[in-house]
Design a protein around this motif. Sequence first.
Motif, PDB file in Angstrom:
ATOM      1  N   VAL A 186       0.867  -1.186   0.000  1.00  0.00           N
ATOM      2  CA  VAL A 186       0.000   0.000   0.000  1.00  0.00           C
ATOM      3  C   VAL A 186       0.899   1.229   0.000  1.00  0.00           C
ATOM      4  N   GLN A 227      -0.428   7.480  -0.490  1.00  0.00           N
ATOM      5  CA  GLN A 227      -1.789   7.334  -1.023  1.00  0.00           C
ATOM      6  C   GLN A 227      -2.355   6.005  -0.533  1.00  0.00           C
ATOM      7  N   THR A 255      -5.068   4.738  -0.461  1.00  0.00           N
ATOM      8  CA  THR A 255      -6.144   4.140  -1.254  1.00  0.00           C
ATOM      9  C   THR A 255      -5.596   3.473  -2.518  1.00  0.00           C
ATOM     10  N   GLU A 311      -7.133   0.014  -6.374  1.00  0.00           N
ATOM     11  CA  GLU A 311      -7.582   1.249  -5.746  1.00  0.00           C
ATOM     12  C   GLU A 311      -8.817   0.955  -4.912  1.00  0.00           C
ATOM     13  N   GLY A 312      -8.893   1.564  -3.742  1.00  0.00           N
ATOM     14  CA  GLY A 312     -10.055   1.379  -2.884  1.00  0.00           C
ATOM     15  C   GLY A 312      -9.801   1.898  -1.485  1.00  0.00           C
ATOM     16  N   GLU A 313     -10.863   2.145  -0.733  1.00  0.00           N
ATOM     17  CA  GLU A 313     -10.744   2.603   0.640  1.00  0.00           C
ATOM     18  C   GLU A 313     -10.346   1.441   1.544  1.00  0.00           C
ATOM     19  N   ARG A 314      -9.475   1.711   2.528  1.00  0.00           N
ATOM     20  CA  ARG A 314      -9.076   0.729   3.548  1.00  0.00           C
ATOM     21  C   ARG A 314      -8.629  -0.581   2.897  1.00  0.00           C
ATOM     22  N   LEU A 315      -7.597  -0.511   2.102  1.00  0.00           N
ATOM     23  CA  LEU A 315      -7.068  -1.723   1.465  1.00  0.00           C
ATOM     24  C   LEU A 315      -6.525  -2.670   2.542  1.00  0.00           C
TER      25      LEU A 315
END
Length: 477
Positions: free
Chosen positions: A426, A430, A432, A448-452
């Motif tokens: 991660v 960034q 995300t 890409e995404g929230e809270r990987l």
Amino acid sequence: MPRRHIRVTGAPEAPLRAALTALRTELGISEAYPPEALAEAERAAKAPTLPALDATDIPLFTIDPPTSTDLDQAMHLSRQGTGYRVRYAIADVAAFVVPGGALDAETHRRVTTLYFPDERIPLHPQVLSEAAASLLLNVTRPAALWTIDLDADGRTLAVDVRRALVRSRAKLDYAAVQKQIDAETAEEPLALLQEIGELRERLEVERGGISLNVPEQEIVEQDHTYELTYRAPLPADGWNAQLSLLTGMAAADLMLTAGTGILRTLPAAPDGAVGRLRRTAHALHIDWPHHVSYARLIRSLDPHDPHHAAFLQECTTLLRGAGYTVFRNGTLPPITTHAAVAAPYAHCTAPLRRLADRYASEICLAAAAGNPPPDWVLTAFDALPHEMADGTRRAGTVERESVDIVEAALLAGRVGEVFEGCVVDVDDRQPTVGTVQLESPAVIGRIEGERLPLGERLHVRLMQADPGTTKVRFALA
């Protein structure tokens, strides 16, 4: 040391070929040489500087892929008392390149041969790299001829290197070598490859070194689709690599003793890089208990297993901190070792493909003769690490972008599908944005995404796979 090997076979589709061509244009990479550099190479090919020593009576042989014509090394192996004698000839590029000339300047601009999946951009013009300077079959060539005597355990006893005329008597490939050795039909000079190679492998384990048997990643085009396969290296690949390592270690020791040289150095891998590999292992269902060391895990893997093969590809990321370190007048640098070799080491065995090897070879030849290095070597000395770093970064960019393009071609037509994978990295700046390792096919891509969820197995959806954009992109499913 290894790099990621990736190539495309068959007839690549137009989008893939166009994307690779566009990448070369974007990076400003062209095979064309300046006319004055090419003219200089053609003159040198006809009239190289030849040494007085004639060693053409030594029946050297080469081991390379079947289609290779840029042959840097040739060898002859024999018994010497209770131990062994390794004769290792390395193409003498300095016999063809005039210091300060147009060709010399162009090699300093290129630095390395660049490998794309569909072609390579050579460091030297083909009139040299694949003809006049290459150790081809049944032709006399100038070379730096190493003589390394080993004891019964494979430890180095004595080292000598000098310029000589050499002549290769056999052009062998890995599969043929392995077949002869397995069938016990190889004559002694070739049969000793296994004997000496295995001794050197045992010494590598003893000193804590690691050789990555990185499989070749192959994208096969068939019926307008692509399939990912791996070609596992043969034992003969590893034995052959041990002789190159032996010579590189001998070169480093010779330069350290002389007090002037250029080393290939690598500090120990940072914890973050090892942690990323642990998450990659998890994604690929490779059991890596915390009490098992990285070195022990590597030696337990089977490169014929696709998951193990993909993991070995990713292990090359631990080599990214490697660099070139110069020293002179007896003042040694803070770091003199290469962490993966677990010893001092120098690049000297591939001068047709790496700029630094020409300089390392020249320093070793001078040291063995008890002479100072030539002025042209010392003049270029201080800038060489920076040039090599820039060239290595360019080669790394070629590798990364090529992998992105080829994996986009592999997944093209599957946008919207869901795959099982694991977030292995991660971005600190960034959070995300990260990197996901798929289980099957064993490719990596941007996610890409929230809270990987770092390190957890999860399902991801393919959002983009277009060779023209060079990127594969996923989102949490």
